[in-house]
Each structure stands twice: as structure tokens, then as C-alpha cells.
Write a protein that holds these residues in place. Structure first.
Motif, short mmCIF file in Angstrom:
data_model
loop_
_atom_site.label_atom_id
_atom_site.label_comp_id
_atom_site.label_asym_id
_atom_site.label_seq_id
_atom_site.Cartn_x
_atom_site.Cartn_y
_atom_site.Cartn_z
N ALA A 34 0.83 -1.20 0.00
CA ALA A 34 0.00 0.00 0.00
C ALA A 34 0.86 1.25 0.00
CB ALA A 34 -0.93 -0.01 1.22
N ALA A 35 1.95 1.23 0.76
CA ALA A 35 2.86 2.38 0.78
C ALA A 35 3.51 2.58 -0.58
CB ALA A 35 3.93 2.17 1.85
N ALA A 36 3.87 1.49 -1.25
CA ALA A 36 4.47 1.59 -2.59
C ALA A 36 3.50 2.24 -3.57
CB ALA A 36 4.88 0.21 -3.09
N ARG A 37 2.24 1.85 -3.52
CA ARG A 37 1.23 2.46 -4.41
C ARG A 37 1.10 3.95 -4.13
NH1 ARG A 37 -3.68 -1.31 -6.13
NH2 ARG A 37 -2.77 -3.38 -5.88
N ALA A 38 1.06 4.29 -2.84
CA ALA A 38 0.88 5.69 -2.47
C ALA A 38 2.06 6.54 -2.90
CB ALA A 38 0.65 5.80 -0.97
N VAL A 39 3.26 6.05 -2.68
CA VAL A 39 4.45 6.80 -3.08
C VAL A 39 4.49 6.95 -4.60
CG1 VAL A 39 6.97 6.74 -3.16
CG2 VAL A 39 5.78 6.18 -1.04
N ALA A 40 4.13 5.90 -5.32
CA ALA A 40 4.10 5.97 -6.78
C ALA A 40 3.10 7.01 -7.25
CB ALA A 40 3.77 4.60 -7.37
N ALA A 41 1.91 7.01 -6.64
CA ALA A 41 0.89 7.99 -7.04
C ALA A 41 1.34 9.41 -6.78
CB ALA A 41 -0.42 7.70 -6.29
N THR B 2 19.27 9.36 -12.74
CA THR B 2 19.87 10.68 -12.89
C THR B 2 19.52 11.30 -14.24
OG1 THR B 2 21.74 10.00 -11.50
CG2 THR B 2 22.06 11.95 -12.88
N ALA B 3 19.41 10.45 -15.27
CA ALA B 3 19.10 10.95 -16.61
C ALA B 3 17.64 11.33 -16.77
CB ALA B 3 19.47 9.89 -17.64
N GLY B 4 16.82 11.05 -15.77
CA GLY B 4 15.42 11.47 -15.83
C GLY B 4 14.42 10.39 -16.15
N THR B 5 14.85 9.13 -16.22
CA THR B 5 13.89 8.04 -16.46
C THR B 5 12.91 7.96 -15.30
OG1 THR B 5 15.57 6.77 -17.66
CG2 THR B 5 13.64 5.56 -16.87
N GLN B 6 11.63 7.89 -15.62
CA GLN B 6 10.61 7.84 -14.58
C GLN B 6 10.69 6.51 -13.82
OE1 GLN B 6 8.54 10.34 -13.61
NE2 GLN B 6 9.71 11.58 -15.07
N PRO B 7 10.86 6.56 -12.52
CA PRO B 7 10.99 5.31 -11.76
C PRO B 7 9.63 4.67 -11.48
CG PRO B 7 11.14 7.16 -10.29
CD PRO B 7 11.01 7.75 -11.66
N TRP B 8 9.66 3.38 -11.26
CA TRP B 8 8.52 2.66 -10.72
C TRP B 8 8.76 2.45 -9.24
CZ3 TRP B 8 8.70 -1.58 -15.08
CH2 TRP B 8 8.23 -1.02 -16.28
N PRO C 184 7.37 -13.30 -8.81
CA PRO C 184 7.38 -12.03 -9.53
C PRO C 184 7.19 -10.84 -8.61
CG PRO C 184 5.31 -13.19 -9.89
CD PRO C 184 6.21 -14.14 -9.17
N VAL C 185 7.76 -9.70 -8.98
CA VAL C 185 7.66 -8.46 -8.23
C VAL C 185 6.68 -7.55 -8.94
CG1 VAL C 185 8.91 -6.41 -7.46
CG2 VAL C 185 10.01 -8.65 -7.38
N THR C 186 5.75 -6.98 -8.20
CA THR C 186 4.80 -6.04 -8.77
C THR C 186 5.28 -4.61 -8.50
OG1 THR C 186 2.93 -7.54 -8.45
CG2 THR C 186 2.42 -5.20 -8.75
N ALA C 187 5.48 -3.86 -9.58
CA ALA C 187 5.90 -2.46 -9.47
C ALA C 187 4.78 -1.57 -9.99
CB ALA C 187 7.18 -2.22 -10.26
N TYR C 188 4.71 -0.36 -9.45
CA TYR C 188 3.65 0.58 -9.82
C TYR C 188 4.26 1.82 -10.44
CZ TYR C 188 1.17 -2.40 -6.51
OH TYR C 188 0.65 -3.49 -5.85
N ASP C 189 3.60 2.35 -11.47
CA ASP C 189 4.02 3.64 -12.00
C ASP C 189 3.11 4.71 -11.43
OD1 ASP C 189 1.67 3.75 -13.56
OD2 ASP C 189 2.69 2.89 -15.31
N SER C 190 3.36 5.97 -11.79
CA SER C 190 2.63 7.08 -11.18
C SER C 190 1.17 7.14 -11.61
CB SER C 190 3.32 8.41 -11.52
OG SER C 190 3.38 8.58 -12.93
N THR C 191 0.80 6.41 -12.66
CA THR C 191 -0.60 6.39 -13.09
C THR C 191 -1.38 5.25 -12.46
OG1 THR C 191 -0.21 4.94 -15.01
CG2 THR C 191 0.14 7.31 -15.33
N GLY C 192 -0.70 4.42 -11.66
CA GLY C 192 -1.38 3.31 -11.01
C GLY C 192 -1.28 2.00 -11.75
N ARG C 193 -0.67 1.99 -12.93
CA ARG C 193 -0.52 0.74 -13.68
C ARG C 193 0.52 -0.15 -13.01
NH1 ARG C 193 0.65 2.82 -19.65
NH2 ARG C 193 2.10 4.07 -18.38
N THR C 194 0.33 -1.45 -13.15
CA THR C 194 1.25 -2.42 -12.56
C THR C 194 2.18 -2.99 -13.61
OG1 THR C 194 -0.29 -4.26 -12.87
CG2 THR C 194 -0.43 -3.04 -10.79
N HIS C 195 3.37 -3.37 -13.18
CA HIS C 195 4.38 -3.96 -14.05
C HIS C 195 5.02 -5.13 -13.30
CE1 HIS C 195 4.17 -0.30 -16.57
NE2 HIS C 195 4.01 0.31 -15.41
#
Length: 383
Positions: free
Chosen positions: A59-66, A136-142, A152-163
Motif C-alpha cells: 500500500a505504501a508503494a502504491r501511495a508513493v508511486a501515485a 539521474t538521466a530522468g527516467t521515470q521510476p517505478w 514475480p515483483v509487482t511495481a507501480y508507476d505514477s498512473t497506477g498501472r502495474t508492471h
């Protein structure tokens, strides 16, 4: 377009709402949805400590990503992750997000059997040093939670999508990992383990509780110990998502009263496998034991150990072992005491050493073949 401070506040508030809902274990339903019928029978809905901790971290990972939709927060986190190995993410946040992360900290502490005042436990770190260039180059992190070993590891982007990521293969894209401050949690947990074992009748390392015979003997001139001069692990059982290992050893033997005792030993320096550490650390204090033999079980805390439950399980088994007038190895009893479902992720069994002797002087390999320790007798002189 709204001013930046309003956009930022909105992003953090939305993230906090996401975290609060997920931490509560609730699901948002459509307004017109009908109420579900009551179940025919009451079901046991208790969750394990591991699932409680994992749910809070996720839940914290989702919130930080958002919250990364806010440019100011995104820059703040990136700078912190690039300049520190670990970031106290609760302290880094503010407003509603900070409040919600603090609630997640308390939920994790409760699941681990720790006092609520143990302090902030959530940490944010970059998944691997190889990701620094892309970040550092500006790639958006998950953002991902450190909740899986081999799966498998579930990662979240800032739009809420899972990877979905491979836990054993470090991704090229930068990933912020939400984890627990293992050193803080383990130190507090070993205190709880000691207190709970003593409460249940299993002696542990506490000078005030030592039998008079041991105190008198030690006070004469000093006492003999076994010291670890070097130690190394072949596999600390930690994939990239988990970061550094948190290793501790349970030293077991018979006290002077003929009852089994367990002495937890924190080994916070054992971070990485394949590395030789030279801690000069005392592993066994022989003045506490009836025999000149003891066993050692090395464990790795995966973050969701409930130390009170661990102490309860160990005590229930070890209290049935009685002194027969000769030393009885206790490694198997300790391993048998750990519930089967804990072996999936928490805690990991690293290795064990049967019948360590007070006179051991040299390298001893573990029974599992996963580690070795160079041991030496060391006399602690009284002042």
C-alpha cells in the motif's frame, strides 16, 4: 492549470487516500452496488504477520508511486535516493501522505510484535546501484514493495498501472523499493524475543537472570567465550528486491539449571553473500552453559517475522527437551519449532552449526553448506 502547490497537495492527498484504503483492507465499491449477503457461517479472517506486513508495504508503494505525479515530490525523492542508501520515507513526506505512512509504520510494528513506539520502519531505496544512471538521466521510476523472494515483483508507476518484474533479474528501469529498516526492526525484535522467551521459561542472555553458580564462576577472574574472527555466506537468500540481509543467530544449549536456553546474537554486518567479514564478535558465553557444547542456528529476517510468535513457537518445543546428563544437540528442535508456513518467505533458515565446542579453534562449515565461521577461544578478563 492549478498552481504547483495545489497540484502537489492534491497528489499527496490522493496518494494518502490510496494508502489509507489499502491499509484498511477495504475495496471501493460502485455507489449502486447492492450489499452482499451475509455469509452462512463465520470464517476465520485472521491474516498472518507476513501478509499484514506485505500489505502495508504494498500500500505504501502504491501511495508513493501515485505521489510521483507531483514534480516537487518527484525531485525530492530522486535527490534523497541518489544521496542515501536508504531514505526514511515517512519523514520525507508531509501532509496527509505523512500521516498515512505513519499509520502504515504502526501497522507493521504491530504485525511484527514490536512496540508502537519502535519508531518509523518504512524505508525507500533504489533497487540496485546500477539504476543510478537512468534515474539521474530522468527516467521515470517505478515503485515496488520488498515483499517477494523468488516470485514475480509487482511495481507501480505514477498512473497506477502495474508492471511485473523478475525478483532474480535486476531491471534496467530504476525502481524505488519500499522496505523496512531491518537494523532497527531486528534490534527491537531480538529484545522482544529475549523478553518473551524469558517470560515463557526459556533463559536468554540477561546477566540479572543468570544462576548464582554462573555469576560466581565468572566473577572469579573472567569467563571463556567463543569468538567469530571471520564469517562468510555463500547465499544470503536475498534477491535484488530485498537488499541487504538481516542476519541473526540463535545460540542454544543447557544452562546451569539443566534447562534449555536460547541466546539471540545480532550479526548486523553480514549484509552480502560472497564477502568475508572479520567481526571479532563473541558468539557464545560459556559461563552461561552447563556443558562445553552449544548449537547455533543462523537465520535471516525477511521483514515480517513476528518475534513474539517466534518466541512462543520455540519455547513450546524447547521446554519439552530435558537434560539427560549428557549434551543433546538442539538444532533440529529449533528448526522444528518454526511453523511450516513461515518457511515460504519468513524467516529464512541460513545455516546451522551442531555441537560447537569451547575449544574450537579454526574454520567450521555449516551443516547446510551455505556458510562458514572461523572460531577461536577467547577469555574475557574481569576488570
Amino acid at each position: 492549470m492549478r498552481p504547483r502547490h495545489l497540484r502537489r497537495r492534491g497528489a499527496l492527498a490522493a496518494a494518502a487516500t490510496t494508502l489509507a484504503v489499502l491499509c484498511a483492507g477495504q475495496t471501493l465499491a460502485a455507489p449502486q452496488a447492492a450489499a452482499a449477503p451475509a455469509p452462512a457461517a463465520t470464517q476465520d479472517v485472521r491474516t498472518s504477520p507476513a501478509s499484514e506486513v506485505h500489505a502495508a508495504e504494498d500500500a505504501a508503494a502504491r501511495a508513493v508511486a501515485a505521489a510521483l505525479t507531483d514534480p516537487a515530490w518527484r525531485v525530492r525523492v530522486r535527490q534523497a535516493a541518489l544521496t542515501s542508501d536508504e531514505v526514511a520515507v515517512t519523514a520525507l513526506a508531509d501532509g496527509a501522505l505523512k500521516t498515512a505512512l505513519a499509520a502504515a509504520d504502526r501497522r507493521i510494528a504491530a504485525a511484527k510484535g514490536l512496540a508502537p513506539d519502535v519508531g518509523p520502519l518504512l524505508r525507500l531505496r533504489l533497487g540496485d546501484p546500477s539504476m543510478r544512471g537512468a534515474l539521474t538521466a530522468g527516467t521515470q521510476p517505478w515503485v515496488a514493495a520488498a515483499t517477494s523472494d523468488d516470485g514475480p515483483v509487482t511495481a507501480y508507476d505514477s498512473t497506477g498501472r502495474t508492471h511485473t518484474l523478475d525478483a532474480r533479474k535486476t531491471p534496467a528501469r530504476p525502481v524505488y523499493v519500499i522496505d523496512i529498516d531491518g537494523s532497527r526492526a531486528l534490534a527491537a525484535g531480538l529484545d522482544v524475543l529475549h523478553e518473551e522467551l524469558a517470560r515463557r521459561g526459556v533463559r536468554s542472555a540477561d546477566p540479572a537472570s543468570e544462576p548464582q553458580q554462573a555469576r560466581t564462576s565468572a566473577a572469579a577472574a573472567g569467563f571463556w567465550t567463543t569468538r567469530v574472527s571471520a564469517v562468510s555466506l555463500s547465499d544470503d537468500l536475498e534477491p535484488w528486491i530485498k537488499g541487504d540481509a538481516e542476519i541473526y543467530t540463535l545460540v542454544t544449549g543447557f544452562g546451569h539449571d539443566g534447562k534449555v536456553r536460547v541466546d539471540p546474537v545480532d550479526m548486523p554486518y553480514l549484509d552480502n553473500d560472497g564477502t568475508v567479514y572479520r567481526p571479532q564478535q563473541i558468539l557464545v558465553n560459556w559461563s552461561s552453559y552447563k556443558y562445553n557444547l552449544a548449537d547455533a542456528v543462523m537465520m535471516e529476517d525477511d521483514g515480517s517475522t513476528n518475534y513474539r510468535d517466534l518466541a512462543k513457537a520455540i519455547a513450546a518445543i524447547l521446554l519439552t527437551v530435558t537434560d539427560q546428563g549428557a549434551y543433546i544437540p538442539l538444532v533440529n528442535a529449533v528448526l522444528d519449532a518454526i511453523p511450516d508456513d513461515w518457511w515460504t518467505d519468513d524467516p529464512d533458515y541460513v545455516d546451522s552449526w551442531y555441537t560447537l565446542a569451547r575449544t574450537d579453534n579454526g574454520t567450521r562449515h555449516g551443516a547446510r553448506g551455505n556458510g562458514w565461521m572461523t572460531l577461536e577461544p577467547y577469555f574475557v578478563q574481569e576488570l
